[in-house]
Scaffold this motif. Structure first.
Motif, mmCIF file in Angstrom:
data_model
loop_
_atom_site.group_PDB
_atom_site.id
_atom_site.type_symbol
_atom_site.label_atom_id
_atom_site.label_comp_id
_atom_site.label_asym_id
_atom_site.label_seq_id
_atom_site.Cartn_x
_atom_site.Cartn_y
_atom_site.Cartn_z
ATOM 1 N N ASP A 86 0.788 -1.520 0.140
ATOM 2 C CA ASP A 86 0.154 -0.100 -0.122
ATOM 3 C C ASP A 86 1.210 1.618 0.146
ATOM 4 O O ASP A 86 1.852 1.462 1.100
ATOM 5 C CB ASP A 86 -1.073 0.061 1.326
ATOM 6 N N GLY A 91 -0.302 4.050 0.448
ATOM 7 C CA GLY A 91 -0.298 4.981 1.180
ATOM 8 C C GLY A 91 -1.783 6.421 0.848
ATOM 9 O O GLY A 91 -1.781 6.266 -0.490
ATOM 10 N N ASP A 138 -3.448 10.038 2.325
ATOM 11 C CA ASP A 138 -3.160 11.000 3.179
ATOM 12 C C ASP A 138 -4.178 12.846 3.062
ATOM 13 O O ASP A 138 -4.660 12.456 1.554
ATOM 14 C CB ASP A 138 -2.106 12.385 2.397
#
Length: 316
Positions: A293, A295, A297
């Motif tokens: 993964d 990521g 934000d």
């Protein structure tokens, strides 16, 4: 008395040059070769990805290159590009697949030659893939829904503008957002594709406003779609939250200018870097993670500037 052996200076120079070339050649031959085929390189998202991949190639002393088809839709030449790459005998392939149906037959040729294939950005149902590196697109959609929902009230109406209709990543983002919004009592009154046949944004926000003048928010499954929607809304003097999903420079600047309160950002730089790391592991016979993964934000006025500084430095 023994005569001294006098070696001509030209011979010494030639020997030194030949030795240096031989060392360089052997070192180059020892380098693993990783070829990286992106979906496209003409937009910022994929330029950021390219920077991450190239940094990893440099850091780990790997021979490799990031390339992409000249066109992506309606007909991509990615399968032909993959066939050409195969003739270069890479030690591993990293690819962001465009069309699952035409891509898998070519990837099977890599499988026959025992070349690890790693997928980035978009996952496909192929049992022989070494790994997938990218965001969880359904979770990204859920986070978009939660973020927009935190700015609205139950009973409010919203729209979702998505990209290519058969792109599974876009479908997952849309479904994730819808699930969250519906669970908290927010009504999704419009779902529209905002891409043309070349996967470029087209105006749809205006027609959505005409049909649903009381709309309170928008989720777009790419930042380019979000920017088009925001422009149309501002032209009409309508100020409502617009959530993007990429984190490109222009969208981050808009957050910093407080034209929108917050947005979602992916990490294509990390995706590029991590894909090379996993490919190197596969080449060396080390175990790789099946899913990596890269990521997601949430960008707000508090952290947008740091992200903006990083990207501007990266693409300078």
């Amino acid at each position: 008395m023994k005569k001294k052996l006098i070696v001509p200076l030209a011979l010494i120079v030639f020997t030194m040059a030949f030795t240096s070339f031989t060392v360089w050649f052997l070192m180059k031959q020892d380098k693993p070769k990783i070829m990286i085929v992106a979906q496209r390189l003409d937009i910022e998202y994929w330029k950021i990805f390219k920077s991450g991949a190239e940094k990893a190639l440099q850091d780990f002393n790997i021979d490799g290159k990031v390339i992409a088809p000249e066109s992506i839709y309606p007909i991509s030449n990615q399968p032909n590009m993959l066939k050409k790459v195969l003739t270069q005998h890479p030690d591993a392939l990293i690819v962001a697949p465009v069309d699952e149906e035409v891509t898998i037959p070519v990837l099977m040729e890599y499988k026959k030659k025992n070349i690890p294939v790693l997928l980035v950005s978009r996952d496909i149902e192929w049992e022989y893939k070494t790994a997938f590196i990218g965001p969880d697109h359904y979770a990204l959609g859920e986070m978009s829904g939660k973020l927009l929902g935190s700015m609205l009230q139950p009973g409010d109406q919203v729209a979702i503008i998505f990209g290519v209709v058969d792109d599974q990543a876009m479908i997952d983002r849309t479904n994730g957002a819808k699930k969250v919004l519906e669970n908290i009592g927010i009504e999704v009154v419009a779902e529209r594709s905002g891409y043309d046949h070349l996967a470029n944004p087209t105006p749809v926000m205006g027609s959505i406003l005409q049909s649903y003048p009381n709309i309170k928010g928008v989720i777009a499954t790419s930042d380019r779609l979000a920017l088009e929607a925001l422009g149309a809304l501002e032209k009409e003097g309508v100020k409502i939250p617009v959530i993007g999903t990429d984190g490109i420079i222009k969208m981050i600047e808009i957050v910093g200018e407080e034209r929108v309160e917050a947005t979602i950002a992916q990490n294509p730089y990390d995706m590029g870097y991590l894909s090379v790391v996993q490919a190197q592991k596969a080449i060396e016979g080390d175990s790789t993670e099946k899913i990596v993964d890269s990521g997601i934000d949430i960008l707000t006025g508090d952290n947008a500037q740091d992200k903006l500084n990083f990207l501007k430095k990266l693409l300078r």
